[in-house]
Design a protein around this motif. Structure first.
Motif, PDB file in Angstrom:
ATOM      1  N   MET A   1       0.758  -1.341   0.148  1.00 54.64           N
ATOM      2  CA  MET A   1       0.134   0.091   0.007  1.00 54.64           C
ATOM      3  C   MET A   1       0.646   1.382  -0.014  1.00 54.64           C
ATOM      4  SD  MET A   1      -1.259   2.535   2.268  1.00 54.64           S
ATOM      5  CE  MET A   1      -1.230   1.980   3.961  1.00 54.64           C
ATOM      6  N   THR A   2       2.060   1.281   0.893  1.00 56.32           N
ATOM      7  CA  THR A   2       2.756   2.491   0.773  1.00 56.32           C
ATOM      8  C   THR A   2       3.565   2.728  -0.176  1.00 56.32           C
ATOM      9  OG1 THR A   2       3.010   2.176   3.586  1.00 56.32           O
ATOM     10  CG2 THR A   2       4.623   3.543   2.157  1.00 56.32           C
ATOM     11  N   VAL A   3       4.192   1.804  -0.856  1.00 56.57           N
ATOM     12  CA  VAL A   3       5.005   1.832  -2.293  1.00 56.57           C
ATOM     13  C   VAL A   3       4.110   2.273  -3.261  1.00 56.57           C
ATOM     14  CG1 VAL A   3       6.665   1.020  -3.667  1.00 56.57           C
ATOM     15  CG2 VAL A   3       6.631   0.438  -1.328  1.00 56.57           C
ATOM     16  N   SER A   4       2.856   1.623  -3.324  1.00 57.34           N
ATOM     17  CA  SER A   4       1.805   2.089  -4.398  1.00 57.34           C
ATOM     18  C   SER A   4       1.519   3.338  -4.285  1.00 57.34           C
ATOM     19  CB  SER A   4       0.462   1.212  -4.576  1.00 57.34           C
ATOM     20  OG  SER A   4       1.047  -0.421  -4.592  1.00 57.34           O
ATOM     21  N   GLN A   5       0.995   3.976  -3.036  1.00 60.39           N
ATOM     22  CA  GLN A   5       0.776   5.258  -3.044  1.00 60.39           C
ATOM     23  C   GLN A   5       1.832   6.378  -3.328  1.00 60.39           C
ATOM     24  OE1 GLN A   5      -0.336   5.948   1.130  1.00 60.39           O
ATOM     25  NE2 GLN A   5      -2.374   5.976   0.707  1.00 60.39           N
ATOM     26  N   ALA A   6       2.995   5.941  -3.093  1.00 61.71           N
ATOM     27  CA  ALA A   6       4.116   6.999  -3.203  1.00 61.71           C
ATOM     28  C   ALA A   6       4.424   6.857  -4.819  1.00 61.71           C
ATOM     29  CB  ALA A   6       5.450   6.399  -2.639  1.00 61.71           C
ATOM     30  N   VAL A   7       4.304   5.928  -5.474  1.00 62.86           N
ATOM     31  CA  VAL A   7       4.894   5.641  -6.751  1.00 62.86           C
ATOM     32  C   VAL A   7       3.577   6.228  -7.636  1.00 62.86           C
ATOM     33  CG1 VAL A   7       5.466   4.500  -8.955  1.00 62.86           C
ATOM     34  CG2 VAL A   7       6.334   3.935  -6.553  1.00 62.86           C
ATOM     35  N   GLY A   8       2.445   5.531  -6.987  1.00 63.06           N
ATOM     36  CA  GLY A   8       1.032   5.974  -7.882  1.00 63.06           C
ATOM     37  C   GLY A   8       0.760   7.340  -8.040  1.00 63.06           C
TER      38      GLY A   8
END
Length: 256
Positions: free
Chosen positions: A124-131
């Motif tokens: 979730m955290t990495v997807s938010q940052a990259v997304g």
């Protein structure tokens, strides 16, 4: 029509979490073979340096981002710095994950939280940052590494199964919410592969025999056999595929 060009990743940059070894490194090598620039990620700097050297020897343009996916501040800082200083991250593969085995009736609460924090919260955290950057560009590919346990339960790995079921639904929910931004979010569900995580299972004669007898392919998978699925979902060939979990399992789900 040049069909093979649909699978080209030339000019694209892919961040793969947990890519210092195992499936993550195999996917890094595979996407690099399709032309992608690779960003390796992990917590262990020495392991990442070794993996980078291996890719560099084969002429692969490679960067490293050292962060723990459970450290949201480090994730955001690393991704923001990369995007602002080096360029866009076009492809994200959420591969980082752990498994802690044990009987559920006395499974340690802190270990339960550790599995879910790494496997679900990390993605979730990495997807938010990259997304957030993908949304601005109106383009992006996110691939979540799911599992047989996204569909099946097994004794002794209840928290892992819960986390992989959650990753399946994170994939579908993100596809529904971010599809309007031209972001395709899909998953790959590996069957039983020869990796560090499966050593205890492969060393168990009873389980090894059961797996071989129930899998139509009659064998364990090799990490390189996940590459085709990853390249397909990361490339133009997968532009109209969204919210799908592609199981690469030797036919196991079809036969159990």
């Amino acid at each position: 029509m040049d069909t093979l060009s649909l699978f080209s990743l030339k000019g694209k940059t892919a961040l793969i979490t947990g890519s210092g070894s195992g499936i993550g490194l195999a996917l890094a090598e595979g996407l690099a073979g399709a032309g992608a620039k690779i960003i390796l990620n992990g917590r262990n700097e020495q392991k990442l340096v070794k993996a980078k050297d291996k890719l560099s020897q084969n002429g692969v343009e490679t960067d490293t981002l050292i962060f723990d996916v459970t450290d949201s501040s480090a994730v955001k800082e690393s991704v923001n710095n990369y995007e602002n200083q080096k360029g866009p991250i076009d492809i994200l593969i959420n591969n980082a994950g752990i498994n802690i085995r044990g009987p559920f009736e006395n499974f340690d609460e802190n270990e339960w939280k550790k599995v879910l924090e790494t496997n679900i919260d990390g993605a979730m955290t990495v997807s938010q940052a990259v997304g957030s950057f993908m949304i601005k560009r109106r383009a992006g590919k996110i691939i979540n590494i799911c599992s047989m346990q996204s569909e099946l339960g097994r004794p002794s790995i209840v928290p892992y199964a819960v986390s992989k079921g959650g990753i399946k639904m994170l994939t579908k929910a993100l596809a529904a919410e971010w599809g309007k931004h031209n972001i395709q979010t899909n998953g790959i569900g590996p069957g039983y592969f020869e990796t560090e995580l499966t050593i205890p299972l492969r060393n168990n004669p009873e389980f090894d025999s059961w797996l071989r007898s129930r899998t139509p392919a009659s064998r364990w998978g090799q990490p390189k056999e996940l590459v085709g699925a990853a390249v397909f979902l990361a490339s133009e060939a997968g532009d109209y595929v969204n919210g799908h979990i592609l199981y690469v399992d030797g036919g196991l789900l079809a036969s159990v």
